[in-house]
Design an enzyme around this catalytic site. Structure first.
Site, short mmCIF file in Angstrom:
data_model
loop_
_atom_site.label_atom_id
_atom_site.label_comp_id
_atom_site.label_asym_id
_atom_site.label_seq_id
_atom_site.Cartn_x
_atom_site.Cartn_y
_atom_site.Cartn_z
N CYS A 98 6.11 4.13 9.43
CA CYS A 98 6.73 3.36 8.34
C CYS A 98 8.17 3.70 8.00
O CYS A 98 8.99 2.79 7.86
CB CYS A 98 5.89 3.50 7.07
SG CYS A 98 4.26 2.77 7.27
N PHE A 99 8.48 4.98 7.82
CA PHE A 99 9.79 5.31 7.25
C PHE A 99 10.93 4.69 8.04
O PHE A 99 11.78 4.00 7.48
CB PHE A 99 9.98 6.83 7.18
CG PHE A 99 9.27 7.50 6.03
CD1 PHE A 99 8.53 6.76 5.12
CD2 PHE A 99 9.35 8.86 5.84
CE1 PHE A 99 7.86 7.36 4.07
CE2 PHE A 99 8.69 9.48 4.78
CZ PHE A 99 7.95 8.73 3.90
N GLN A 100 10.94 4.94 9.35
CA GLN A 100 12.06 4.44 10.14
C GLN A 100 12.10 2.91 10.13
O GLN A 100 13.15 2.31 9.86
CB GLN A 100 11.96 4.96 11.56
CG GLN A 100 13.01 4.34 12.46
CD GLN A 100 13.21 5.12 13.73
OE1 GLN A 100 13.35 6.34 13.72
NE2 GLN A 100 13.24 4.43 14.85
N SER A 156 11.83 20.06 8.03
CA SER A 156 11.00 19.90 9.22
C SER A 156 11.86 19.44 10.39
O SER A 156 13.06 19.23 10.26
CB SER A 156 9.92 18.84 8.96
OG SER A 156 10.54 17.57 8.87
N LYS A 194 8.24 -1.61 -2.30
CA LYS A 194 7.64 -0.85 -1.21
C LYS A 194 8.72 -0.31 -0.26
O LYS A 194 8.71 0.86 0.11
CB LYS A 194 6.63 -1.72 -0.44
CG LYS A 194 6.03 -1.07 0.78
CD LYS A 194 5.20 0.16 0.47
CE LYS A 194 4.91 0.93 1.75
NZ LYS A 194 4.18 2.16 1.54
N GLU A 226 0.85 -1.20 0.00
CA GLU A 226 0.00 0.00 0.00
C GLU A 226 0.88 1.25 0.00
O GLU A 226 1.78 1.36 0.81
CB GLU A 226 -0.91 -0.03 1.24
CG GLU A 226 -1.90 1.10 1.27
CD GLU A 226 -2.62 1.27 -0.06
OE1 GLU A 226 -3.28 0.33 -0.51
OE2 GLU A 226 -2.49 2.35 -0.67
N1 LIG Z 1 0.26 3.44 8.21
C1 LIG Z 1 0.64 3.70 6.98
O1 LIG Z 1 0.66 4.84 6.53
C2 LIG Z 1 1.04 2.56 6.07
C3 LIG Z 1 1.14 2.81 4.69
C4 LIG Z 1 1.49 1.76 3.88
C5 LIG Z 1 1.77 0.51 4.42
N2 LIG Z 1 1.68 0.31 5.76
C6 LIG Z 1 1.92 -1.04 6.28
O2 LIG Z 1 0.67 -1.65 6.53
C7 LIG Z 1 0.77 -2.53 7.67
C8 LIG Z 1 -0.29 -2.14 8.68
O3 LIG Z 1 -0.02 -0.82 9.12
P1 LIG Z 1 -1.10 0.00 9.96
O4 LIG Z 1 -0.57 1.38 10.08
O5 LIG Z 1 -2.45 -0.22 9.40
O6 LIG Z 1 -1.00 -0.77 11.37
P2 LIG Z 1 -2.00 -0.68 12.59
O7 LIG Z 1 -1.20 -1.01 13.80
O8 LIG Z 1 -2.76 0.60 12.54
O9 LIG Z 1 -3.06 -1.85 12.33
C9 LIG Z 1 -2.76 -3.19 12.38
C10 LIG Z 1 -3.94 -3.92 13.01
O10 LIG Z 1 -3.72 -5.34 12.88
C11 LIG Z 1 -4.31 -5.96 14.01
N3 LIG Z 1 -3.78 -7.32 14.16
C12 LIG Z 1 -2.51 -7.70 14.47
N4 LIG Z 1 -2.41 -9.04 14.49
C13 LIG Z 1 -3.63 -9.51 14.18
C14 LIG Z 1 -4.17 -10.83 14.03
N5 LIG Z 1 -3.38 -11.90 14.20
N6 LIG Z 1 -5.46 -10.95 13.71
C15 LIG Z 1 -6.25 -9.88 13.55
N7 LIG Z 1 -5.80 -8.61 13.67
C16 LIG Z 1 -4.51 -8.44 13.98
C17 LIG Z 1 -3.96 -5.04 15.16
O11 LIG Z 1 -4.84 -5.25 16.25
C18 LIG Z 1 -4.14 -3.66 14.50
O12 LIG Z 1 -5.43 -3.12 14.72
C19 LIG Z 1 2.20 -2.40 8.17
O13 LIG Z 1 2.97 -3.43 7.61
C20 LIG Z 1 2.65 -1.07 7.60
O14 LIG Z 1 4.04 -1.04 7.39
C21 LIG Z 1 1.31 1.31 6.60
#
Ligand SMILES: NC(=O)c1ccc[n+]([C@@H]2O[C@H](COP(=O)([O-])OP(=O)(O)OC[C@H]3O[C@@H](n4cnc5c(N)ncnc54)[C@H](O)[C@@H]3O)[C@@H](O)[C@H]2O)c1
Length: 466
Positions: free
Chosen positions: A277-279, A270, A221, A162
């Site tokens: 994500c970045f770090q 900034s 990604k 994503e």
């Molecule tokens: N946040 C961003 O901007 C972004 C953008 C692109 C990609 N990503 C990637 O997407 C992924 C998710 O990021 P996020 O920010 O949505 O994380 P988040 O922590 O907001 O959400 C993850 C969710 O998964 C749930 N979860 C964990 N283990 C589980 C399981 N076994 N069964 C059911 N639910 C479970 C957690 O309770 C949590 O609510 C990461 O790998 C991140 O690197 C994040």
């Protein structure tokens, strides 16, 4: 193969918005987002849309239109897996805090738990889509778990990272620059890739849907995030040089951004990048490079993090130095705690480290953020374990009103670039502050002339004295 039923495991900042948009654009597909966090699912189902667990402009309307029509939020993970033909894994993949790779590698325990659950529950063939950001070659680990513990069900693993940015998730999802889908180069792999292409084709032009092999998709990604973070650290490195030489980093950014080979985006200096994500993704990249013995590659990318940490540290150091080398007992107001505007996400926000540094200097901090709740702010600080929870509560206060937050302050630090900060009655704020009244603008969003005319001593990151 036409997909009619999608399950997404993980109802976070990615799973929630991504699935809401799929449901909106594909009314013929039932989309169920599941999570083990009951409070989060309850919040996604809350009738009051201002209580959704993720704040993103425009998301409430999309959820309102699709929820309970073809978009469902549930804690019944097994049922959703069982019913779906396509399962997105969108769980968190934080940096490991223990064992081998501690502090660098991605912790894949949540991914593995999902894979095992899918293997246990599935009775029909499934397409499993990696939506989480994963180290290159994770798909083979998922495949191995699924194939060795499953009920002789056929699984296809796709990588579909994503690229949304928090704060602009809805427009990013509605009009993505590209959608990336990696799959096996076998005929079965091609069918699975095509099934996901067809989902996106409901609103994304085919030319913007790229298909690659799984490893290219996974690595792209990490590469995208590394390049984006590198741009921030590059301009931030220049901001420090600007301050010493009398140059202005905004002018430099404009001048270089007009070069079509460089481009104008992501060049705003900034107090340092944050976000979940970045770090973690760069550290993960560094770890992967090291594990292949590519030390020079690892060192190159690690420098992006080193620069970012330096930027946060020098911002707080500058506050201490400017306030006559002591902030002990002085009130410093933070405008903003989120890692960027238009989100309530605070993960890795620069504000956390800046606050921690200043609290260690015995400052008293007052925080105002339009979207971040007090519990989150205290949880962020307590997580660092620098001092006791009681001390954090005593030294840092969270305010619901910006004017109250600034009342009797020695200095204001702008940590997040929320638009509303630029519209405040700065005369009123000035009147109620201790003098000299300082503003440390870590985002370069306030108007220097206006503030200086009012009487503030104004510091903008990346702006030197001529
Ligand atoms: N946040 C961003 O901007 C972004 C953008 C692109 C990609 N990503 C990637 O997407 C992924 C998710 O990021 P996020 O920010 O949505 O994380 P988040 O922590 O907001 O959400 C993850 C969710 O998964 C749930 N979860 C964990 N283990 C589980 C399981 N076994 N069964 C059911 N639910 C479970 C957690 O309770 C949590 O609510 C990461 O790998 C991140 O690197 C994040």
């Amino acid at each position: 193969m036409k997909i009619k039923n999608i399950c997404c495991i993980g109802a976070g900042y990615v799973g929630g918005p991504t699935m809401a948009v799929i449901a909106q654009k594909c009314p013929h597909i039932k989309v169920t987002v599941v999570d083990i966090n009951e409070a989060r699912i309850a919040a996604w189902n809350d009738k009051d849309l201002s209580k959704l667990p993720v704040f993103e402009p425009g998301l409430d309307d999309i959820v309102k239109g699709a929820r309970d029509r073809n978009l469902f939020f549930s804690t019944d993970v097994d049922k959703a897996i069982d019913e779906a033909e396509m399962i997105f894994i969108s769980v968190n993949t934080p940096t490991k805090t223990y064992g081998k790779g501690k502090g660098m590698a991605a912790d894949l325990k949540y991914i593995e738990l999902c894979a095992r659950q899918i293997a246990r529950v599935s009775k029909t063939d499934k397409i499993v889509v990696e939506k989480s950001t994963l180290p290159v070659r994770t798909a083979s680990a998922i495949k191995s778990i699924l194939d060795n513990t499953g009920n002789h069900v056929q699984f296809q693993i796709l990588s579909n990272p994503e690229f949304l940015a928090e704060g602009t998730a809805v427009p990013d999802l509605l009009n993505p620059d590209r959608v990336l889908i990696g799959g096996d180069t076998t005929p079965e792999g091609a069918i699975a890739v095509n099934a996901l292409v067809e989902v996106y084709e409901n609103w994304v032009p085919r030319a913007q849907i790229l298909t690659t092999n799984v490893w290219s998709s996974e690595l792209s990604k990490l590469t995208a995030n590394a390049f984006l973070a590198q741009r921030v650290s590059s301009i931030n490195a220049m901001s420090e040089l600007c301050e010493k030489t009398g140059a202005d980093v905004d002018e430099v950014a404009k001048a270089i951004g007009m070069d079509s080979r460089i481009g104008p985006k992501f060049l705003k200096a900034s107090v340092g990048f944050g976000g979940s994500c970045f770090q973690k993704d760069i550290l993960n990249l560094v770890y992967i490079a090291k594990s292949y013995g590519l030390d020079k590659v690892a060192d190159y990318w690690e420098q992006v993090i080193i620069m970012n940490n330096h930027q946060k540290q020098r911002f707080s150091d500058n506050i201490v130095n400017t306030l006559y080398n002591t902030v002990s007992g002085k009130k410093i107001t933070f405008l903003g705690w989120a890692f960027k505007k238009d989100t309530n996400d605070t993960r890795e926000s620069a504000a956390i480290n800046v606050a921690d540094n200043l609290l260690s200097e015995q400052a008293e901090i007052s925080v105002y953020d339009p979207k971040v709740v007090a519990e989150r702010i205290y949880a962020d600080l307590d997580y660092l374990n620098t001092r006791t929870e009681e001390e954090n509560k005593r030294l840092l206060k969270v305010s619901k009103d910006p004017y109250q937050a600034c009342n009797q302050s020695h200095a204001i630090a702008v940590l997040t670039e929320w638009d509303e900060f630029t519209t405040y009655d700065w005369e009123r704020i000035y009147k109620n502050m201790k003098k000299p009244a300082f503003v440390f603008d870590g985002r370069g969003i306030l108007d220097q002339e206006t503030l200086e005319n009012i009487g503030f001593v104004y510091y903008k990151i990346g702006s030197g004295v001529e």
